[in-house]
Scaffold this motif. Structure first.
Motif, PDB file in Angstrom:
ATOM      1  N   MET A  54       0.857  -1.181   0.000  1.00  0.00           N
ATOM      2  CA  MET A  54       0.000   0.000   0.000  1.00  0.00           C
ATOM      3  C   MET A  54       0.895   1.233   0.000  1.00  0.00           C
ATOM      4  N   SER A  55       0.724   2.099  -0.995  1.00  0.00           N
ATOM      5  CA  SER A  55       1.547   3.306  -1.134  1.00  0.00           C
ATOM      6  C   SER A  55       0.611   4.503  -1.143  1.00  0.00           C
ATOM      7  N   VAL A  56       0.734   5.374  -0.153  1.00  0.00           N
ATOM      8  CA  VAL A  56      -0.175   6.515  -0.032  1.00  0.00           C
ATOM      9  C   VAL A  56       0.617   7.798   0.189  1.00  0.00           C
ATOM     10  N   MET A  57       0.265   8.823  -0.561  1.00  0.00           N
ATOM     11  CA  MET A  57       0.799  10.168  -0.355  1.00  0.00           C
ATOM     12  C   MET A  57      -0.338  11.053   0.139  1.00  0.00           C
ATOM     13  N   ARG A  58      -0.065  11.817   1.175  1.00  0.00           N
ATOM     14  CA  ARG A  58      -1.070  12.710   1.751  1.00  0.00           C
ATOM     15  C   ARG A  58      -0.517  14.130   1.861  1.00  0.00           C
ATOM     16  N   ASN A  59      -1.405  15.101   1.607  1.00  0.00           N
ATOM     17  CA  ASN A  59      -1.112  16.513   1.857  1.00  0.00           C
ATOM     18  C   ASN A  59       0.120  17.017   1.129  1.00  0.00           C
ATOM     19  N   GLY A  60       0.220  16.650  -0.135  1.00  0.00           N
ATOM     20  CA  GLY A  60       1.303  17.177  -0.945  1.00  0.00           C
ATOM     21  C   GLY A  60       0.970  18.529  -1.526  1.00  0.00           C
ATOM     22  N   ARG A  61       1.825  18.997  -2.409  1.00  0.00           N
ATOM     23  CA  ARG A  61       1.586  20.264  -3.078  1.00  0.00           C
ATOM     24  C   ARG A  61       0.455  20.147  -4.104  1.00  0.00           C
ATOM     25  N   VAL A  62       0.432  19.029  -4.827  1.00  0.00           N
ATOM     26  CA  VAL A  62      -0.522  18.803  -5.914  1.00  0.00           C
ATOM     27  C   VAL A  62      -1.549  17.743  -5.538  1.00  0.00           C
ATOM     28  N   PHE A  63      -1.090  16.681  -4.885  1.00  0.00           N
ATOM     29  CA  PHE A  63      -1.961  15.562  -4.504  1.00  0.00           C
ATOM     30  C   PHE A  63      -2.387  15.725  -3.046  1.00  0.00           C
ATOM     31  N   GLU A  64      -3.682  15.741  -2.816  1.00  0.00           N
ATOM     32  CA  GLU A  64      -4.166  15.779  -1.438  1.00  0.00           C
ATOM     33  C   GLU A  64      -4.137  14.387  -0.819  1.00  0.00           C
ATOM     34  N   LYS A  65      -4.558  13.397  -1.585  1.00  0.00           N
ATOM     35  CA  LYS A  65      -4.422  11.997  -1.177  1.00  0.00           C
ATOM     36  C   LYS A  65      -4.395  11.148  -2.436  1.00  0.00           C
ATOM     37  N   VAL A  66      -3.362  10.349  -2.565  1.00  0.00           N
ATOM     38  CA  VAL A  66      -3.283   9.423  -3.686  1.00  0.00           C
ATOM     39  C   VAL A  66      -2.745   8.104  -3.173  1.00  0.00           C
ATOM     40  N   GLY A  67      -3.396   7.022  -3.563  1.00  0.00           N
ATOM     41  CA  GLY A  67      -2.944   5.683  -3.210  1.00  0.00           C
ATOM     42  C   GLY A  67      -2.660   4.886  -4.458  1.00  0.00           C
ATOM     43  N   VAL A  68      -1.555   4.159  -4.430  1.00  0.00           N
ATOM     44  CA  VAL A  68      -1.191   3.263  -5.533  1.00  0.00           C
ATOM     45  C   VAL A  68      -0.866   1.912  -4.892  1.00  0.00           C
ATOM     46  N   ASN A  69      -1.800   1.003  -4.966  1.00  0.00           N
ATOM     47  CA  ASN A  69      -1.653  -0.287  -4.283  1.00  0.00           C
ATOM     48  C   ASN A  69      -1.438  -1.409  -5.285  1.00  0.00           C
ATOM     49  N   VAL A  70      -0.620  -2.374  -4.896  1.00  0.00           N
ATOM     50  CA  VAL A  70      -0.504  -3.619  -5.648  1.00  0.00           C
ATOM     51  C   VAL A  70      -0.781  -4.771  -4.691  1.00  0.00           C
TER      52      VAL A  70
ATOM     53  N   ASP B  65     -17.476 -24.714  -7.879  1.00  0.00           N
ATOM     54  CA  ASP B  65     -18.036 -25.311  -6.661  1.00  0.00           C
ATOM     55  C   ASP B  65     -17.143 -26.424  -6.140  1.00  0.00           C
ATOM     56  N   ALA B  66     -16.614 -27.230  -7.048  1.00  0.00           N
ATOM     57  CA  ALA B  66     -15.787 -28.367  -6.640  1.00  0.00           C
ATOM     58  C   ALA B  66     -14.375 -27.939  -6.251  1.00  0.00           C
ATOM     59  N   ASP B  67     -13.866 -26.892  -6.871  1.00  0.00           N
ATOM     60  CA  ASP B  67     -12.493 -26.442  -6.620  1.00  0.00           C
ATOM     61  C   ASP B  67     -12.490 -24.915  -6.572  1.00  0.00           C
ATOM     62  N   PRO B  68     -12.712 -24.313  -5.385  1.00  0.00           N
ATOM     63  CA  PRO B  68     -12.861 -22.861  -5.284  1.00  0.00           C
ATOM     64  C   PRO B  68     -11.553 -22.101  -5.124  1.00  0.00           C
ATOM     65  N   ARG B  69     -10.445 -22.702  -5.525  1.00  0.00           N
ATOM     66  CA  ARG B  69      -9.174 -21.982  -5.435  1.00  0.00           C
ATOM     67  C   ARG B  69      -9.179 -20.774  -6.376  1.00  0.00           C
ATOM     68  N   PHE B  70      -8.436 -19.736  -5.974  1.00  0.00           N
ATOM     69  CA  PHE B  70      -8.283 -18.574  -6.842  1.00  0.00           C
ATOM     70  C   PHE B  70      -6.924 -17.944  -6.603  1.00  0.00           C
ATOM     71  N   TRP B  71      -6.533 -17.139  -7.568  1.00  0.00           N
ATOM     72  CA  TRP B  71      -5.329 -16.303  -7.478  1.00  0.00           C
ATOM     73  C   TRP B  71      -5.654 -15.004  -8.194  1.00  0.00           C
ATOM     74  N   ALA B  72      -5.258 -13.889  -7.609  1.00  0.00           N
ATOM     75  CA  ALA B  72      -5.517 -12.595  -8.240  1.00  0.00           C
ATOM     76  C   ALA B  72      -4.374 -11.645  -7.936  1.00  0.00           C
ATOM     77  N   SER B  73      -4.013 -10.857  -8.922  1.00  0.00           N
ATOM     78  CA  SER B  73      -2.997  -9.835  -8.724  1.00  0.00           C
ATOM     79  C   SER B  73      -3.383  -8.611  -9.532  1.00  0.00           C
ATOM     80  N   GLY B  74      -3.013  -7.441  -9.025  1.00  0.00           N
ATOM     81  CA  GLY B  74      -3.349  -6.236  -9.765  1.00  0.00           C
ATOM     82  C   GLY B  74      -2.806  -4.981  -9.122  1.00  0.00           C
ATOM     83  N   ILE B  75      -3.091  -3.879  -9.771  1.00  0.00           N
ATOM     84  CA  ILE B  75      -2.732  -2.553  -9.291  1.00  0.00           C
ATOM     85  C   ILE B  75      -4.011  -1.737  -9.228  1.00  0.00           C
ATOM     86  N   SER B  76      -4.128  -0.905  -8.196  1.00  0.00           N
ATOM     87  CA  SER B  76      -5.295  -0.039  -8.042  1.00  0.00           C
ATOM     88  C   SER B  76      -4.826   1.336  -7.602  1.00  0.00           C
TER      89      SER B  76
END
Length: 297
Positions: free
Chosen positions: A67-83, A108-119
């Motif tokens: 989790m990457s968060v910048m708060r109270n910058g000059r341009v960005f008030e709050k921005v998060g870049v999560n992976v 139903d028989a095999d509920p395994r999952f894997w997920a990756s991403g950026i938000s």
């Protein structure tokens, strides 16, 4: 097949992390470069990093992220870049959420999952600079795989040229993968980012796609990479155009009210928010998209 997808998972997760690094670096450059105009006398913003974890129902390791968060910058008030990279077994609520959209053989028989991403979600200091959202992800179950994501612009004070430029840049990155993709995914974004109880759109749109699987993993991943690559040129042009503009109290009020709409949408309708909470991911990371301040009339 298992070995092939283990490799593909690693490649996809590495790309999302690489894209995060590029965006975080670019946003800190924007902060450093804002030396004139509103709030330029304060220290440039910097991202704070925190590892996130997810535990399975019996306490076993089930992945996590950064989790990457910048708060109270000059341009960005709050921005998060999560992976994130999470895995395990889907609970009943998450299974229902997925199967309502997409047929997944054998889930139903095999509920395994894997997920990756950026938000990513950025809320800006200047009401003339639009807020923005972007995410891309890969999802896998034993019954199939797919990609999803997109980007959309959320100005509280709309400028037609900003909207046009944002859309044109996205189109330019989509078209090499098929000229039918941009209009298809633009229309999907217009539908997806609509707030039914307010009877209005969340912003000025962009592109949105989900459950995307043509059967050619390499081609679909290449498209998803280009959606991510489109983000910085699409958004930073708007930042540079507007960041030095002055604003009034009325402008700030307009921004705060618009942020209320954004919060309503993310808490009530957003698939990613629902899925993240249903699967037990770190709630602070899942709710990173919420603005630091908002107002309701």
């Amino acid at each position: 097949m298992t070995d092939t997808f283990d490799t593909r998972k690693s490649v996809a997760a590495a790309w999302f992390r690489e894209l995060r690094d590029q965006i975080v670096a670019a946003f800190e450059v924007v902060e450093d470069g804002h030396t004139t105009g509103p709030l330029s006398d304060r220290a440039p913003g910097r991202f704070e990093l925190r590892e996130t974890t997810r535990s399975g129902p019996d306490g076993q390791d089930a992945g996590g992220g950064l989790m990457s968060v910048m708060r109270n910058g000059r341009v960005f008030e709050k921005v998060g870049v999560n992976v994130s990279q999470v895995y395990g077994q889907l609970g009943e609520a998450a299974q229902r959420s997925l199967t309502a959209r997409k047929e997944i053989p054998g889930l139903d028989a095999d509920p395994r999952f894997w997920a990756s991403g950026i938000s990513l979600v950025a809320h800006m200091q200047n009401p003339h600079v639009p807020a923005v959202h972007m995410n891309t992800r890969m999802f896998w179950t034993p019954g199939g795989w797919w990609f999803g994501g997109g980007a959309d612009l959320n100005p509280c004070i709309e400028y037609a040229e900003d909207t046009a430029d944002f859309h044109q840049t996205l189109k330019g990155y989509c078209d090499p993968h098929g000229v039918e993709l941009y209009p298809r995914f633009k229309e999907w974004a217009d539908e997806y980012f609509f707030i039914p109880h307010r009877k209005r759109a969340r912003g000025v749109g962009g592109i949105f796609y989900d459950d995307y699987c043509t059967g050619d993993w390499g081609a679909d991943f290449a498209f998803t990479r280009d959606v991510g690559r489109a983000f910085l040129p699409a958004f930073l042009a708007q930042v540079e155009r507007r960041r030095n503009m002055g604003w009034s109290d009325a402008d700030k009020e307009t921004q705060l009210i618009h942020r209320g709409l954004y919060a309503e949408y993310n808490l009530v309708y957003d698939r990613g928010t629902k899925f993240g909470l249903q699967t037990g991911h770190d709630p602070d990371a899942v709710l990173m998209s919420l603005p630091p301040f908002a107002r309701w009339v």
